[in-house]
Design an enzyme around this catalytic site. Sequence first.
Site, short mmCIF file in Angstrom:
data_model
loop_
_atom_site.label_atom_id
_atom_site.label_comp_id
_atom_site.label_asym_id
_atom_site.label_seq_id
_atom_site.Cartn_x
_atom_site.Cartn_y
_atom_site.Cartn_z
N GLU A 287 -8.48 -12.55 -6.12
CA GLU A 287 -8.79 -13.37 -5.03
C GLU A 287 -10.19 -13.87 -5.34
O GLU A 287 -11.26 -13.56 -5.47
CB GLU A 287 -8.65 -12.67 -3.62
CG GLU A 287 -7.35 -12.60 -3.13
CD GLU A 287 -6.81 -11.50 -2.75
OE1 GLU A 287 -5.41 -11.21 -2.45
OE2 GLU A 287 -7.40 -10.50 -2.69
N HIS B 149 -8.42 -0.86 -0.09
CA HIS B 149 -6.94 -0.65 0.14
C HIS B 149 -6.46 0.71 -0.40
O HIS B 149 -5.59 0.69 -1.27
CB HIS B 149 -6.26 -1.59 -0.82
CG HIS B 149 -6.59 -3.30 -0.68
ND1 HIS B 149 -6.30 -4.18 -1.51
CD2 HIS B 149 -7.16 -3.82 0.55
CE1 HIS B 149 -6.89 -5.27 -1.00
NE2 HIS B 149 -7.14 -5.13 0.23
N ASN C 102 -2.74 -7.61 -1.41
CA ASN C 102 -3.24 -6.74 -0.32
C ASN C 102 -2.19 -6.01 0.34
O ASN C 102 -1.06 -7.01 0.59
CB ASN C 102 -4.01 -8.09 0.56
CG ASN C 102 -4.88 -8.99 -0.42
OD1 ASN C 102 -4.14 -9.74 -1.32
ND2 ASN C 102 -5.98 -8.85 -0.15
P1 FAE Z 1 -5.17 1.84 9.43
O1 FAE Z 1 -5.36 0.44 9.59
O2 FAE Z 1 -6.57 2.17 8.71
O3 FAE Z 1 -5.22 2.50 10.86
C1 FAE Z 1 -5.33 3.85 10.86
C2 FAE Z 1 -6.04 4.13 12.18
O4 FAE Z 1 -5.97 5.57 12.47
C3 FAE Z 1 -7.64 3.69 12.22
O5 FAE Z 1 -7.79 2.89 13.54
C4 FAE Z 1 -8.35 5.14 12.39
O6 FAE Z 1 -9.52 5.06 13.28
C5 FAE Z 1 -7.23 5.76 13.14
N1 FAE Z 1 -7.36 7.52 12.82
C6 FAE Z 1 -7.38 8.08 11.42
N2 FAE Z 1 -7.43 9.25 11.71
C7 FAE Z 1 -7.34 9.44 13.00
C8 FAE Z 1 -7.49 11.03 13.70
N3 FAE Z 1 -7.62 11.99 13.19
N4 FAE Z 1 -6.96 10.84 15.13
C9 FAE Z 1 -6.98 9.44 15.63
N5 FAE Z 1 -6.98 8.28 14.94
C10 FAE Z 1 -7.31 8.39 13.68
O7 FAE Z 1 -3.85 2.10 8.56
N6 FAE Z 1 -5.45 -5.93 3.72
C11 FAE Z 1 -4.93 -7.18 3.48
O8 FAE Z 1 -3.68 -6.98 3.29
N7 FAE Z 1 -5.45 -8.25 3.49
C12 FAE Z 1 -6.91 -8.29 3.52
O9 FAE Z 1 -7.55 -9.25 3.48
C13 FAE Z 1 -7.81 -6.97 3.79
N8 FAE Z 1 -9.14 -6.93 3.65
C14 FAE Z 1 -9.63 -5.97 3.88
C15 FAE Z 1 -10.85 -5.61 4.29
C16 FAE Z 1 -11.74 -4.74 4.52
C17 FAE Z 1 -13.10 -4.60 4.65
C18 FAE Z 1 -10.98 -3.31 4.64
C19 FAE Z 1 -11.68 -2.11 4.98
C20 FAE Z 1 -9.51 -3.27 4.37
C21 FAE Z 1 -8.83 -4.57 4.25
N9 FAE Z 1 -7.55 -4.51 3.75
C22 FAE Z 1 -6.98 -5.72 3.56
C23 FAE Z 1 -6.75 -3.36 4.23
C24 FAE Z 1 -5.80 -3.03 5.24
O10 FAE Z 1 -6.52 -3.47 6.42
C25 FAE Z 1 -5.52 -1.61 5.30
O11 FAE Z 1 -4.68 -1.64 4.19
C26 FAE Z 1 -4.52 -1.51 6.78
O12 FAE Z 1 -5.24 -1.70 7.75
C27 FAE Z 1 -3.90 -0.01 6.48
O13 FAE Z 1 -2.94 0.09 7.85
P2 FAE Z 1 -2.50 1.66 8.17
O14 FAE Z 1 -1.61 1.22 9.24
O15 FAE Z 1 -2.16 2.36 7.01
#
Ligand code: FAE
Length: 558
Positions: A414, A499, A537
């Site tokens: 990207e 990721h 992504n």
């Molecule tokens: P996630 O969104 O990480 O949610 C998990 C939640 O569980 C979080 O809010 C935690 O605080 C919470 N949690 C964890 N442990 C506990 C616990 N013990 N008790 C209570 N709560 C808890 O999971 N992906 C894209 O497709 N496009 C992009 O442009 C992109 N850019 C990114 C840029 C950055 C800086 C970052 C960090 C990530 C990026 N990603 C991107 C990745 C994407 O946001 C990530 O794959 C998803 O958010 C993962 O989704 P999940 O539902 O697996």
Amino acid sequence: MTKQKNNDAHTFSRRRFLGVSALTSASAIGLTTISLSATQKAQAGWFSPTELVQPQAPDGIASHYPAIIIGSGYGGAVSALRLGEEGVQTLVIEMGMNWNQAASDGKTFCTMTKPDGRSFWFKDRTEAPLDTIFGIDLVNRNIDRYPGVLDRMQHDGIDVFLGRCVGGGSIVNGGMAVTPKRDYFEEILPNVSSDDMYDTYYPRVRDMLNVNEVPEDIYASKYYRFSRVGEKTAEKAGFKTASVPNVYDFNYMRQEISGDVEKSGLGNEVIYGNNAGKQSLDRNYIPAAIGTGNVTLRCMTKVTRIQQDSNGIYHLNLETINVSGEVIETLSVSCEKLLLGAGSIGTSELLLRARETGDLPNLSEEIGQGWGNNGNLMLARKNKFWDYTGGQQSGFPVRGIDNWDDPEFPAFAELAPLPAGIETYTSLYLAITKNPERGHIQYDVATDSATVVWRADQEKVGLDIAEGLFDKINAATRTDYRTGLFSNGTHHSDPFTYHPLGGCLLNKATDNYGRVNGYQNLYVVDGSLLPGNLGVNPFLTITAMAERNIEHIIANDL
Ligand code: FAE
């Protein structure tokens, strides 16, 4: 149980409106428990207040729920909405903060150029992936320790960035909403019907998340010069480029350009949150879930332990913290159905801890396996002086170099912004390389936490692919790599990922719909289900997979 499933646009927007007001008013007075009040429910006319399952204290939660979801990222938010629509009283537990209130500067989130405590999860200094500009310490800042939105976790051989807030990664990510190539999807997930995914679930989530593509007039503006230069130099080396859809609202960006609204995506609001144009989960799935009247969200509350009693009921230990990080309340709640949406590392940690401490001894050896970094790495190149990239850049990428089908250097790279405020003549890339290496997650008894294990030679496989590709661009344009952005003194990042994927793989640690092997009524709903490299992504696929799985679970297990 009161069914309220109704997908028409009017019902959805009414629920979303009610949910947004619940999130906003809770944030204003610092409540950690967010749900529709009995009055709002009655006014909405969906059911009478006497149908409420249990009375709740103003900031309290009931002690038992039919369903509990851990985490409010993509997997958790989708599951909450669909269970709520089905009339299932559901508690969502999120360790991070609910960000729906402006601070004294009038903004909810801070910018990348002037970060403060809102940026990082309890750190004294920001830890941005780029460390310096031309070797000068212009990027990172000392900050107050606060439950900021982004976390950087140091693991064994790799750093992992995560969203830690209501909305999880949706608050901090770059909004790139990319559908994987279908033949690659079929290769890595052969037991999932690609017809179902590509005809039903991907279109559904693109609609729900308001995915759109950059219009030509915006792409032609100075804010995307960096991207046009990236395309030109790639094409000079014979590479194809591809459009990258985004959840940033480009109609809003057009008003930013004309000066009708304050700059947001054009104002360095990305990885520490975005104050306006981005359609993060706190603007769609989460308020709509709360708006069903059946979903309660508890934030600033971490799940620390999962046990099961002889009747199959799950019991969870919870710790609620204040903004200083002090535990102010410990609680226990129980449920019949437990859904883990704590992200690849959070979900794996909870299950590994439960297995290793004997709380859930029948969990399989597959828990913690198959972890991958999605081939992530960052890399920078210099450009000729006539290929200037602009000091002001949009924070939301919209194009990539598509070299995925090349057997020698397979990658999707990207064209990332570097909005430094000054001209840098630099092209920055977030490359997703086809790195087949997999690490694992292990539980450490001494620290009571999980660690990703990722070796330097595993990282090198991805770096070799990326350098193969960018060597060709440098040769074709007679340019070189750019140092001075990464603290290691090279032109590429140290091992890191945005990721994290895997740890509880579909059809290995779970069945084909996320039911965890060895236990009934225990489900994984997040990115830990997916193989460690998606080729693009991941959030669109995590969201689409969550829609597919929860639909099957509602139809078969409720
Ligand atoms: P996630 O969104 O990480 O949610 C998990 C939640 O569980 C979080 O809010 C935690 O605080 C919470 N949690 C964890 N442990 C506990 C616990 N013990 N008790 C209570 N709560 C808890 O999971 N992906 C894209 O497709 N496009 C992009 O442009 C992109 N850019 C990114 C840029 C950055 C800086 C970052 C960090 C990530 C990026 N990603 C991107 C990745 C994407 O946001 C990530 O794959 C998803 O958010 C993962 O989704 P999940 O539902 O697996």
